[in-house]
Structure formats: structure tokens, C-alpha cells
Design an enzyme around this catalytic site. Structure first.
Site, short mmCIF file in Angstrom:
data_model
loop_
_atom_site.label_atom_id
_atom_site.label_comp_id
_atom_site.label_asym_id
_atom_site.label_seq_id
_atom_site.Cartn_x
_atom_site.Cartn_y
_atom_site.Cartn_z
N LEU A 108 0.82 -1.21 0.00
CA LEU A 108 0.00 0.00 0.00
C LEU A 108 0.85 1.26 0.00
O LEU A 108 1.98 1.27 0.48
CB LEU A 108 -0.96 0.00 1.19
CG LEU A 108 -0.43 0.21 2.61
CD1 LEU A 108 -0.19 1.66 2.94
CD2 LEU A 108 -1.40 -0.39 3.61
N GLU A 110 1.02 5.34 1.16
CA GLU A 110 0.42 6.34 2.04
C GLU A 110 -0.40 7.28 1.16
O GLU A 110 -0.07 7.53 0.01
CB GLU A 110 1.50 7.09 2.81
CG GLU A 110 2.14 6.21 3.85
CD GLU A 110 3.20 6.92 4.67
OE1 GLU A 110 3.09 8.14 4.88
OE2 GLU A 110 4.14 6.24 5.09
N LYS A 164 8.97 -7.61 -2.44
CA LYS A 164 8.71 -6.31 -1.81
C LYS A 164 9.86 -5.32 -2.03
O LYS A 164 9.66 -4.19 -2.49
CB LYS A 164 8.47 -6.54 -0.32
CG LYS A 164 8.41 -5.29 0.51
CD LYS A 164 7.20 -4.46 0.18
CE LYS A 164 7.36 -3.07 0.74
NZ LYS A 164 6.14 -2.29 0.65
N PHE A 209 5.17 7.41 -12.12
CA PHE A 209 6.46 7.46 -11.40
C PHE A 209 7.58 8.02 -12.25
O PHE A 209 8.75 7.68 -12.08
CB PHE A 209 6.82 6.09 -10.79
CG PHE A 209 6.32 5.99 -9.37
CD1 PHE A 209 4.97 6.00 -9.10
CD2 PHE A 209 7.21 5.95 -8.31
CE1 PHE A 209 4.49 5.97 -7.80
CE2 PHE A 209 6.74 5.91 -7.00
CZ PHE A 209 5.38 5.92 -6.75
N GLY A 213 11.53 16.06 -9.92
CA GLY A 213 11.33 17.08 -8.90
C GLY A 213 12.39 16.97 -7.83
O GLY A 213 13.56 16.72 -8.14
N CYS A 220 9.76 4.51 3.42
CA CYS A 220 9.89 3.23 2.70
C CYS A 220 10.98 3.25 1.65
O CYS A 220 12.01 2.58 1.81
CB CYS A 220 8.55 2.87 2.07
SG CYS A 220 7.23 2.78 3.28
N LYS A 223 14.80 4.01 2.79
CA LYS A 223 15.42 3.01 3.69
C LYS A 223 15.40 1.62 3.07
O LYS A 223 16.29 0.82 3.34
CB LYS A 223 14.78 3.03 5.08
CG LYS A 223 13.33 2.62 5.17
CD LYS A 223 13.13 1.28 5.83
CE LYS A 223 11.66 0.95 5.92
NZ LYS A 223 11.34 -0.45 5.96
N LYS A 282 4.91 13.58 0.85
CA LYS A 282 4.02 13.50 -0.30
C LYS A 282 2.68 14.07 0.12
O LYS A 282 2.40 14.16 1.33
CB LYS A 282 3.89 12.05 -0.81
CG LYS A 282 3.15 11.14 0.16
CD LYS A 282 3.18 9.68 -0.25
CE LYS A 282 2.21 9.37 -1.35
NZ LYS A 282 2.06 7.91 -1.57
N ARG A 289 8.84 11.56 7.59
CA ARG A 289 10.06 10.74 7.61
C ARG A 289 10.83 10.94 6.30
O ARG A 289 10.26 10.81 5.23
CB ARG A 289 9.70 9.26 7.81
CG ARG A 289 9.27 8.95 9.24
CD ARG A 289 8.86 7.51 9.38
NE ARG A 289 7.66 7.22 8.60
CZ ARG A 289 7.18 6.00 8.38
NH1 ARG A 289 7.79 4.95 8.89
NH2 ARG A 289 6.08 5.82 7.67
C1 UGA Z 1 5.89 3.25 -1.37
C2 UGA Z 1 5.44 2.32 -2.50
O1 UGA Z 1 4.90 3.09 -3.58
C3 UGA Z 1 4.36 1.36 -1.98
O2 UGA Z 1 3.99 0.46 -3.01
C4 UGA Z 1 4.94 0.59 -0.80
O3 UGA Z 1 3.99 -0.32 -0.24
C5 UGA Z 1 5.35 1.57 0.28
O4 UGA Z 1 6.35 2.48 -0.26
C6 UGA Z 1 5.94 0.79 1.42
O5 UGA Z 1 6.99 0.16 1.24
O6 UGA Z 1 5.31 0.72 2.49
P1 UGA Z 1 4.90 5.47 -0.27
O7 UGA Z 1 6.21 5.58 0.43
O8 UGA Z 1 3.65 5.66 0.51
O9 UGA Z 1 4.77 4.05 -0.99
O10 UGA Z 1 4.87 6.60 -1.39
P2 UGA Z 1 5.07 6.68 -2.98
O11 UGA Z 1 3.79 7.02 -3.60
O12 UGA Z 1 5.79 5.49 -3.49
O13 UGA Z 1 6.03 7.95 -3.09
C7 UGA Z 1 7.34 7.91 -2.55
C8 UGA Z 1 8.06 9.19 -2.83
O14 UGA Z 1 8.36 9.30 -4.21
C9 UGA Z 1 7.31 10.47 -2.46
O15 UGA Z 1 8.21 11.34 -1.80
C10 UGA Z 1 6.89 11.03 -3.79
O16 UGA Z 1 6.79 12.43 -3.77
C11 UGA Z 1 8.03 10.57 -4.68
N1 UGA Z 1 7.70 10.48 -6.11
C12 UGA Z 1 6.73 9.62 -6.55
C13 UGA Z 1 8.39 11.26 -7.03
O17 UGA Z 1 9.29 12.06 -6.67
N2 UGA Z 1 8.08 11.16 -8.37
C14 UGA Z 1 7.13 10.30 -8.82
O18 UGA Z 1 6.91 10.25 -10.05
C15 UGA Z 1 6.44 9.52 -7.89
#
Ligand code: UGA
Length: 394
Positions: A108, A110, A164, A209, A213, A220, A223, A282, A289
Site C-alpha cells: 500500500l 500512504e 517487496k 512514477f 522534482g 519506505c 530506507k 508526499k 520521515r
Molecule cells: C511506497 C510504495 O509506492 C508502496 O507500493 C509501498 O507499499 C510503500 O512504499 C511501502 O513500502 O510501504 P509510499 O512511500 O507511501 O509508498 O509513497 P510513494 O507514492 O511510493 O512515493 C514515494 C516518494 O516518491 C514520495 O516522496 C513522492 O513524492 C516521490 N515520487 C513519486 C516522485 O518524486 N516522483 C514520482 O513520479 C512519484
């Protein structure tokens, strides 16, 4: 707080779900209250330890504390993100009680936690050889999800654990790839957003993705790639994932890039006031974190700037961290996006909350804007008189 129906963090839809299901939910801090359960999900965190490896303290503690309540017929289901090999180790602890272990990684995001939990892309079950009958147990737990023909993949422990970290590593790599292109684009005056749109039309690449930026943060992706590198090194196959060090470095350079762009526009940052929109890692989350936004606030403060910051949800957690860093005198948390702009020479947009994306720039006094998430309508900000600087954009 959970027993009173209060959520300990901001997550869209979670409080509503909690109240709708409260009759079937109880929370306890006493393991003995779980003695009647058949299925025990292990969901504790595996934060980064100082070496970069995953800190297994909580997983080990939860497992050890659960042991007295396990018996023949109990099933323990691991969901935590762990170094490959952990499930085998826990199995050796659990099986003497007569209980059995499965591994069921969690994917999932956040901000989409409720939706991703109730309608996941796929379910992954790790089982050890000869224990395939356990599949039926998790199938019962997930029956409503499986009825919707959600793909369900059964595999061994090591593969399930790797799925994972491989998924998160791939996502981190995709983001750092586009951010590397942003660096190149900046050096030649190209536009990384157009580049992402163009390559994203290829279904083998995909547009998701690929938003350049200030990079990825959170509890997640950063780390998990570091933990994966550590674990691979322990296993003697560090070379296979050494590229993840570059992924990490590209990502961290993005945070410095914002200060460079501001210096290009404002000169010496010492004594300047900078507005910052966003502190969470985000949107739709109050999680700070490893937040790129908060890192930028702290780096600006250390460069002598006065920062005026606002975030719709993350002000509480951010205030605590800013205090701890001794930067409260340099970073002022204000009550609104407009207030952040008071006396500021420039605005940095660091988290793409909808309310920031929707702002009409004509209603604000124009100055420099650094769009750290390439999320603003560049033309309308320019038309309103702002000096617009994106990340990897002409
Ligand atoms: C991430 C994974 O997407 C989930 O599938 C996973 O379950 C989770 O980690 C976990 O291991 O628990 P999350 O950390 O909630 O989820 O957030 P993401 O949507 O993956 O975004 C991560 C970071 O990447 C954010 O800081 C976001 O701003 C950045 N991001 C995302 C970008 O800079 N560019 C993008 O195109 C997409």
C-alpha cells in the site's frame, strides 16, 4: 486512541473506515488478549538502523512476545518489509510452538492506504515447501478481495521477501532515472516533463512514477534501497544492486538543487526570507520521515535564510523535528499558504498538495517560484508575473 475511534496519523478515508468497523475492532497493548486468534499478522516497522541495514528489533520483539500465545493451528503472517532470509529465521522460532508462518508483503501507498488495502493490485503469499495448505487460510482472510479476481501469487519465502524490496527498488530507480534526465535537461535547456510525457507513451516504459522534482522520501523507498544494498553485500552479491547507491545519490542531489536554483535567482541566501509550501514527503499524508521538503527547509535555515513554512497536515510532526534540530528560530510554521509569503523573496513548492496546485497565482504578489514538484501551471504563473523555475524544465 484507536479504541476511541481516533486515528494516530492523517490518512484519507481511514477514520471513516475505523468508525464503520469499530464494532468488530478492538486494540490492546497486551499480547495475552490475542491468545484466542487463529491468524496473527505481524505488521511492525523495520526502520533504517545507523548502518543503513533494516532494524529488526521490532519484528524480533513482536515475534518473541507472541510465542507464548501460539499453538498448533495458529498461523503467523509476516507483513513487515524485511531483509531476505528473515522468514526462515522466524520460522525456526515459531514452529516449535506448533504454529506455522506465511509471508505476505504489503504494497500500500500512504495517501491511498485504504484503497490499496481493499483493492490491491495483487496479493503475494510466501509459504515454505510442503505447507501449501496454508494458502487456504489467507484465502479466507482475503475472500472479498479474491472474489474480485485480484491476482494472487504463491511462492517461497525468499521470493516473497524479495518481491517487496524489488518493487520499491524499481520505483525508486524509475524516479531517480527521470531526475537524472532532469539534471541533463537543466544543463542543455531541455524540458524533462515533455521528455517524460514522450517516453511515457511507450507502454513498456509508462508515464507513472516519472515525475521529476525534489525526489522521493518517506519511511519506505529511501530506507528500503539502503537496506537492500546492505543485505546484498552481506550475501556477497553487493555488486548486483550497487546501482541503488547511485539511485540514492541522484535522489539526494535533488534536494541540493533547490538551493542552487534559489541562489541563482536571489544570490546569497543568508538573510533572505523564503516561503515553503509543503513539509510532508508526499501529499495526503502527514508523514515527514525522510521528507525532501523538510530537508530543504532545514538546509535553507542552515544557509542563513529565514523560512516561512506551511503544510495542511504535517505541521505537528514537523514542529517537533524542527525543535529537535534547534532550527525553530529559523523556520517559522505559519497558518496558511498565503501567510508563508509574507516578506518572502521566493516561494518553494515542495509537496504537491491539491490546494497548492489550485492556487490562482494572479491573487498573489509575484516573485520567484521554485516548483519543486513540477506541479504548477507554468504558463499561468508566468502570466501572473512570477519568475518560474521548475526542476529540469526550460
Ligand atoms: C511506497 C510504495 O509506492 C508502496 O507500493 C509501498 O507499499 C510503500 O512504499 C511501502 O513500502 O510501504 P509510499 O512511500 O507511501 O509508498 O509513497 P510513494 O507514492 O511510493 O512515493 C514515494 C516518494 O516518491 C514520495 O516522496 C513522492 O513524492 C516521490 N515520487 C513519486 C516522485 O518524486 N516522483 C514520482 O513520479 C512519484
Amino acid at each position: 486512541r484507536l479504541n476511541a475511534g481516533q486515528t494516530p496519523f492523517f490518512e484519507p478515508g481511514f477514520e471513516d473506515l475505523l468508525s464503520r468497523t469499530s464494532a468488530r475492532l478492538t486494540f490492546s497493548t497486551d499480547m495475552a488478549d490475542l491468545a484466542d486468534a487463529t491468524v496473527h499478522f505481524l505488521t511492525v516497522g523495520t526502520p533504517q538502523s545507523p548502518s543503513g541495514a533494516a532494524d529488526m528489533t521490532f519484528v524480533d520483539q513482536a515475534t518473541t512476545n507472541l510465542l507464548p500465545y501460539l499453538h498448533e493451528g495458529s498461523v503467523v503472517v509476516g507483513k513487515s518489509t524485511v531483509p531476505v532470509g528473515t522468514a526462515e529465521r522466524l520460522r525456526a522460532m515459531i514452529e516449535p510452538t506448533g504454529a506455522r508462518l506465511m509471508w505476505n508483503p504489503e504494497f500500500l501507498r500512504e495517501g491511498f492506504a485504504v484503497q490499496d488495502t481493499l483493492t490491491p493490485d495483487r496479493l503475494v503469499y510466501g509459504v515454505s515447501t510442503g505447507q501449501e495448505d496454508l494458502v487456504e487460510v489467507l484465502d479466507q482472510v482475503y475472500a472479498p478481495i479474491l472474489e474480485r479476481e485480484t491476482p494472487r501469487l504463491v511462492m517461497d519465502f525468499a521470493t516473497a521477501e524479495l518481491v517487496k524490496v524489488a518493487a520499491n527498488s524499481f520505483l525508486a530507480t524509475k524516479i531517480s532515472f527521470i531526475n537524472a534526465m532532469a539534471e541533463i535537461a537543466d544543463s542543455v535547456g531541455a524540458d524533462v516533463t515533455m521528455l517524460a510525457d514522450a517516453i511515457g507513451h511507450d507502454p513498456r516504459i509508462g508515464r507513472k512514477f516519472l515525475n521529476a522534482g525534489i525526489g522521493f522520501g518517506g519511511g519506505c523507498l529511501p530506507k528500503d534501497i539502503r537496506g537492500f544494498v546492505q543485505r546484498a553485500e552481506e550475501l556477497g552479491v553487493g555488486a548486483a544492486v550497487s546501482f541503488l547507491d547511485d539511485v540514492d545519490q541522484i535522489n539526494l542531489r535533488r534536494r541540493a538543487r533547490v538551493l542552487d536554483v534559489l541562489s541563482e535567482e536571489l544570490g546569497d541566501l543568508a538573510g533572505q526570507t523564503v516561503a515553503l509550501w509543503g513539509l510532508a514527503f508526499k501529499p495526503d499524508s502527514d508523514d515527514i520521515r525522510d521528507s525532501p521538503a523538510l530537508d530543504i527547509a532545514e538546509n535553507l535555515a542552515r544557509a542563513g535564510a529565514q523560512v516561512r513554512a506551511y503544510d495542511p497536515e504535517a505541521m505537528g510532526p514537523a514542529a517537533a523535528r524542527i525543535d529537535k534540530a534547534g532550527l525553530a528560530g529559523h523556520i517559522t510554521l505559519v497558518d496558511s499558504a498565503e501567510q508563508a509569503l509574507d516578506g518572502a523573496a521566493a516561494l518553494v513548492v515542495a509537496t504537491e498538495w491539491k490546494q497548492f496546485r489550485d492556487v490562482d497565482p494572479h491573487t498573489l504578489d509575484a516573485r520567484v517560484v521554485v516548483d519543486g514538484r513540477n506541479c504548477l501551471d507554468r504558463d499561468s504563473w508566468k502570466a501572473a508575473g512570477w519568475t518560474y523555475r521548475g526542476m529540469g524544465r526550460r
